[in-house]
Design a protein around this motif. Structure first.
Motif, mmCIF file in Angstrom:
data_model
loop_
_atom_site.group_PDB
_atom_site.id
_atom_site.type_symbol
_atom_site.label_atom_id
_atom_site.label_comp_id
_atom_site.label_asym_id
_atom_site.label_seq_id
_atom_site.Cartn_x
_atom_site.Cartn_y
_atom_site.Cartn_z
ATOM 1 N N VAL A 168 0.845 -1.198 0.000
ATOM 2 C CA VAL A 168 0.000 0.000 0.000
ATOM 3 C C VAL A 168 0.876 1.242 0.000
ATOM 4 N N ILE A 169 0.539 2.183 -0.864
ATOM 5 C CA ILE A 169 1.083 3.539 -0.763
ATOM 6 C C ILE A 169 -0.098 4.459 -0.522
ATOM 7 N N HIS A 170 -0.136 5.050 0.660
ATOM 8 C CA HIS A 170 -1.263 5.900 1.047
ATOM 9 C C HIS A 170 -0.876 7.361 0.848
ATOM 10 N N ARG A 189 3.874 -4.581 2.965
ATOM 11 C CA ARG A 189 4.555 -3.313 3.221
ATOM 12 C C ARG A 189 3.583 -2.157 3.000
ATOM 13 N N PHE A 190 3.839 -1.045 3.698
ATOM 14 C CA PHE A 190 2.914 0.092 3.706
ATOM 15 C C PHE A 190 3.757 1.367 3.722
ATOM 16 N N VAL A 191 3.466 2.291 2.800
ATOM 17 C CA VAL A 191 4.157 3.581 2.750
ATOM 18 C C VAL A 191 3.123 4.686 2.923
ATOM 19 N N PHE A 192 3.402 5.581 3.847
ATOM 20 C CA PHE A 192 2.477 6.672 4.159
ATOM 21 C C PHE A 192 3.093 8.008 3.783
ATOM 22 N N THR A 193 2.347 8.803 3.010
ATOM 23 C CA THR A 193 2.796 10.142 2.629
ATOM 24 C C THR A 193 2.412 11.135 3.704
ATOM 25 N N SER A 194 3.413 11.623 4.433
ATOM 26 C CA SER A 194 3.183 12.653 5.431
ATOM 27 C C SER A 194 3.736 13.972 4.901
ATOM 28 N N THR A 195 4.016 14.907 5.779
ATOM 29 C CA THR A 195 4.396 16.246 5.337
ATOM 30 C C THR A 195 5.359 16.911 6.312
ATOM 31 N N PRO A 224 5.715 -3.987 7.892
ATOM 32 C CA PRO A 224 6.665 -2.904 7.630
ATOM 33 C C PRO A 224 5.959 -1.630 7.160
ATOM 34 N N VAL A 225 6.319 -0.512 7.783
ATOM 35 C CA VAL A 225 5.701 0.775 7.467
ATOM 36 C C VAL A 225 6.793 1.831 7.334
ATOM 37 N N VAL A 226 6.743 2.606 6.251
ATOM 38 C CA VAL A 226 7.655 3.731 6.069
ATOM 39 C C VAL A 226 6.825 5.002 5.929
ATOM 40 N N ALA A 253 10.890 3.646 -1.019
ATOM 41 C CA ALA A 253 10.401 3.268 0.308
ATOM 42 C C ALA A 253 9.641 1.953 0.254
ATOM 43 N N LEU A 254 8.837 1.766 -0.779
ATOM 44 C CA LEU A 254 8.103 0.504 -0.929
ATOM 45 C C LEU A 254 9.077 -0.664 -1.058
ATOM 46 N N ASP A 255 10.121 -0.461 -1.803
ATOM 47 C CA ASP A 255 11.115 -1.509 -2.016
ATOM 48 C C ASP A 255 11.869 -1.849 -0.733
ATOM 49 N N LYS A 256 12.218 -0.843 0.047
ATOM 50 C CA LYS A 256 13.084 -1.045 1.210
ATOM 51 C C LYS A 256 12.321 -1.293 2.511
ATOM 52 N N ALA A 257 11.009 -1.149 2.510
ATOM 53 C CA ALA A 257 10.234 -1.231 3.751
ATOM 54 C C ALA A 257 10.504 -2.491 4.577
ATOM 55 N N PRO A 258 10.549 -3.691 3.993
ATOM 56 C CA PRO A 258 10.788 -4.878 4.818
ATOM 57 C C PRO A 258 12.110 -4.842 5.576
ATOM 58 N N ALA A 259 13.125 -4.230 4.993
ATOM 59 C CA ALA A 259 14.422 -4.139 5.660
ATOM 60 C C ALA A 259 14.424 -3.099 6.767
ATOM 61 N N VAL A 260 13.499 -2.140 6.675
ATOM 62 C CA VAL A 260 13.452 -1.034 7.635
ATOM 63 C C VAL A 260 12.606 -1.387 8.854
#
Length: 323
Positions: free
Chosen positions: A62-64, A103-109, A163-165, A210-217
């Motif tokens: 997911v990319i939110h 994996r999950f990527v969240f767009t913050s600011t 995993p979440v970035v 970020a989506l690619d690296k999330a599991p390592a993070v």
């Protein structure tokens, strides 16, 4: 990977969706406004819709990127910000975890890092901002709800292990700034590559990384901005004599700007440090102030988007914005 992209019709989404496909991902777009990359029209505040979408499309990542933004403050009540930015994020996080999303990527600011004092530039030197900056005191409902959503990301990741970035993105909007009118829009944007802007293309690329690296993070939170040429030792002079500091790094900048009829900033009150994402994820924005200066010097097209008449598709279609 089968990726759910929220905000797929919006400014970031229109660059991010094709970039994800180019990287080999299958993209399902969700937005309140229809668009070429949006397969599901609806709001993330609708929990049942989020669940159906997650399961029916076999979502693995997911990319939110969908949200109500700062310009929406004049159009929507605070409750709408809570519904979309907080409840919507929680819906996605919990349904993603329940569906076994990888994996999950969240767009913050970066906006949530700016207190009223930082906004007013009351300090005697430029404020150096990175992931350790605080205490965080967002100055409006947009920042408050984004900050709350970040903590939802942290909580769900710690409880589920998904995993979440979180990416705190600097400015990449195409329209003119709604609070600063002293300079032309292109001049203002070019100046901001010194300290608080990136291109929409670089922003999209950061999400793919970020989506690619999330599991390592596991869990990661990163400022995303064009790399600043400045160092922490510059903060006092940046506030009192920004052209002097700029001249040390770019000796011909003043002349290049003068030839264009542009102005360098006389004072810089904040600097975003995006070095952590480069160290952790190996990501660095391709476009920086040196790139801007080279384009001006050589008479080439500026490497960033500027559209003073831009309005979001959601606003154009009178939907509750989710882009």
């Amino acid at each position: 990977m089968r990726v759910l992209l929220t905000g797929s019709t919006g400014w970031l989404g229109r660059y991010l969706a094709p970039m994800l496909r180019a990287a080999g991902h299958e993209v399902t777009g969700l937005d309140v406004a229809p668009g070429p990359d949006t397969q599901v029209v609806g709001t993330v505040a609708d929990r049942a819709l989020v669940e159906r979408t997650m399961l029916s499309h076999g979502i693995e990542g997911v990319i939110h990127a969908g949200a109500l933004h700062k310009p929406d403050i004049v159009r929507y009540p605070r409750q709408s910000f809570v519904d979309v930015n907080v409840t919507g994020t929680l819906n996605l996080l919990e349904e993603a975890a329940a569906a076994g999303v990888e994996r999950f990527v969240f767009t913050s600011t970066t906006s949530l890092m700016i207190t009223q004092a930082i906004r007013d530039e009351t300090a005697s030197e430029a404020v150096w901002l990175d992931e350790t900056s605080g205490p965080l005191q967002p100055r409006n409902v947009y920042g408050i709800t984004k900050r709350s959503a970040e903590e939802m990301c942290r909580l769900v990741q710690s409880e589920t292990g998904m995993p979440v970035v979180v990416l705190r993105t600097a400015r990449f909007f195409p329209e003119d700034d709604d609070t600063h009118r002293a300079l032309s829009g292109e001049n203002m944007k070019a100046n901001e590559f010194l300290n608080r802007r990136l291109t929409v293309e670089d922003c999209a690329a950061a999400h793919v990384a970020a989506l690619d690296k999330a599991p390592a993070v596991g869990f990661g939170l990163y400022v995303v901005s064009a790399p600043t040429p400045f160092a922490r030792v510059d903060v006092a002079q940046l506030k009192s004599d920004a052209p002097g500091v700029i001249a040390r790094y770019f000796p011909d900048a003043a002349q290049v700007y003068a030839d264009c009829g542009w102005q360098l900033p006389s004072s810089i009150g904040r600097v975003y440090d995006a070095s952590l994402i480069e160290r952790d994820l190996g990501f660095r924005c391709r476009t920086d102030f040196a790139t801007i200066l080279a384009a001006l010097r050589d008479g080439k097209t500026l490497p960033f988007e500027h559209d003073p008449n831009y309005t979001s598709p959601a606003q154009q279609n009178s939907f509750l914005a989710c882009d």
